[in-house]
Design a protein around this motif. Structure first.
Motif, mmCIF file in Angstrom:
data_model
loop_
_atom_site.group_PDB
_atom_site.id
_atom_site.type_symbol
_atom_site.label_atom_id
_atom_site.label_comp_id
_atom_site.label_asym_id
_atom_site.label_seq_id
_atom_site.Cartn_x
_atom_site.Cartn_y
_atom_site.Cartn_z
ATOM 1 N N ARG A 1 -13.536 11.930 -7.344
ATOM 2 C CA ARG A 1 -12.174 11.335 -7.794
ATOM 3 C C ARG A 1 -12.532 10.584 -8.907
ATOM 4 O O ARG A 1 -11.396 10.396 -9.831
ATOM 5 N N GLU B 1 -14.735 11.157 -11.526
ATOM 6 C CA GLU B 1 -15.140 11.887 -12.903
ATOM 7 C C GLU B 1 -14.136 12.148 -13.846
ATOM 8 O O GLU B 1 -14.865 12.077 -15.107
ATOM 9 N N GLU B 2 -13.078 12.578 -13.630
ATOM 10 C CA GLU B 2 -12.098 12.777 -14.607
ATOM 11 C C GLU B 2 -11.955 11.760 -15.483
ATOM 12 O O GLU B 2 -11.686 11.833 -16.703
ATOM 13 N N THR B 3 -12.055 10.314 -15.074
ATOM 14 C CA THR B 3 -11.943 9.158 -15.740
ATOM 15 C C THR B 3 -12.873 9.244 -17.075
ATOM 16 O O THR B 3 -12.547 8.941 -18.246
ATOM 17 N N LYS C 1 -14.976 11.830 -17.960
ATOM 18 C CA LYS C 1 -14.956 13.037 -18.864
ATOM 19 C C LYS C 1 -13.805 13.031 -19.877
ATOM 20 O O LYS C 1 -13.968 13.469 -21.036
ATOM 21 N N ARG C 2 -12.676 12.477 -19.571
ATOM 22 C CA ARG C 2 -11.452 12.170 -20.273
ATOM 23 C C ARG C 2 -11.771 11.295 -21.387
ATOM 24 O O ARG C 2 -11.103 11.292 -22.544
ATOM 25 N N TYR D 1 -10.888 3.374 -14.680
ATOM 26 C CA TYR D 1 -11.914 3.410 -13.905
ATOM 27 C C TYR D 1 -11.866 2.539 -12.934
ATOM 28 O O TYR D 1 -11.748 2.879 -11.628
#
Length: 157
Positions: free
Chosen positions: A28, A30-32, A34-35, A117
């Protein structure tokens, strides 16, 4: 012992839930990172540095806190250094040792990532628990961490 009874052991349930919760939470969040051009390991290291006195840690301490080998933490710091987020500083007390130091650019990157985050942490972790449950979980996790990985403590705890 009956194998069915063995497989129904509540210890397996507890540790399995811990693994599943960890994996789900990472998925949940990870996208934060990576972005923002970071890996989870990058963000972990940058946050640990940002929360340490002088925004620096001995390389060996950073390795322990991130569960990396000495060569693994060297590669991590090399990458963070290339991106301008960290610099190395010789340890004046021990010429064989060095510190990883958070740079202004590293602090800026953490500050940029942190609001999203923390929103994710609140949505998928802390906000799912009552204040009492969160206090109990934090205390319980600290007991387990201290027994299994005592050198990984945050200085600011």
């Amino acid at each position: 012992m009956d194998p069915k009874h063995l497989f129904d052991d509540p210890r397996l349930t507890a540790v399995g839930l811990l693994y599943e919760a960890h994996d789900g939470l990472i998925a949940r969040l990870e996208e934060t990172w990576k972005r923002n051009g970071l890996s989870g390991l990058d963000l972990n290291a940058l946050m640990r540095l940002s929360r340490s006195p002088g925004r620096k840690l001995r390389m060996t301490d950073l390795a322990t806190q991130t569960s990396l080998s000495t060569s693994g933490v060297t590669r991590l710091v090399d990458r963070l250094e290339r991106n301008g987020f960290v610099r190395r500083e010789a340890d004046p007390a021990d010429r064989r040792s060095s510190h990883a130091v958070l740079t202004a650019a590293g602090a800026t990157r953490v500050a940029r990532v942190l609001p999203a985050y923390l929103d994710g942490v609140d949505r998928w972790f802390t906000g799912l628990l009552s204040p009492e449950q969160l206090d109990q979980l934090t205390a319980s996790l600290r007991i387990i961490r201290d027994a299994t990985n005592p050198n990984a403590t945050y200085v600011s705890e």
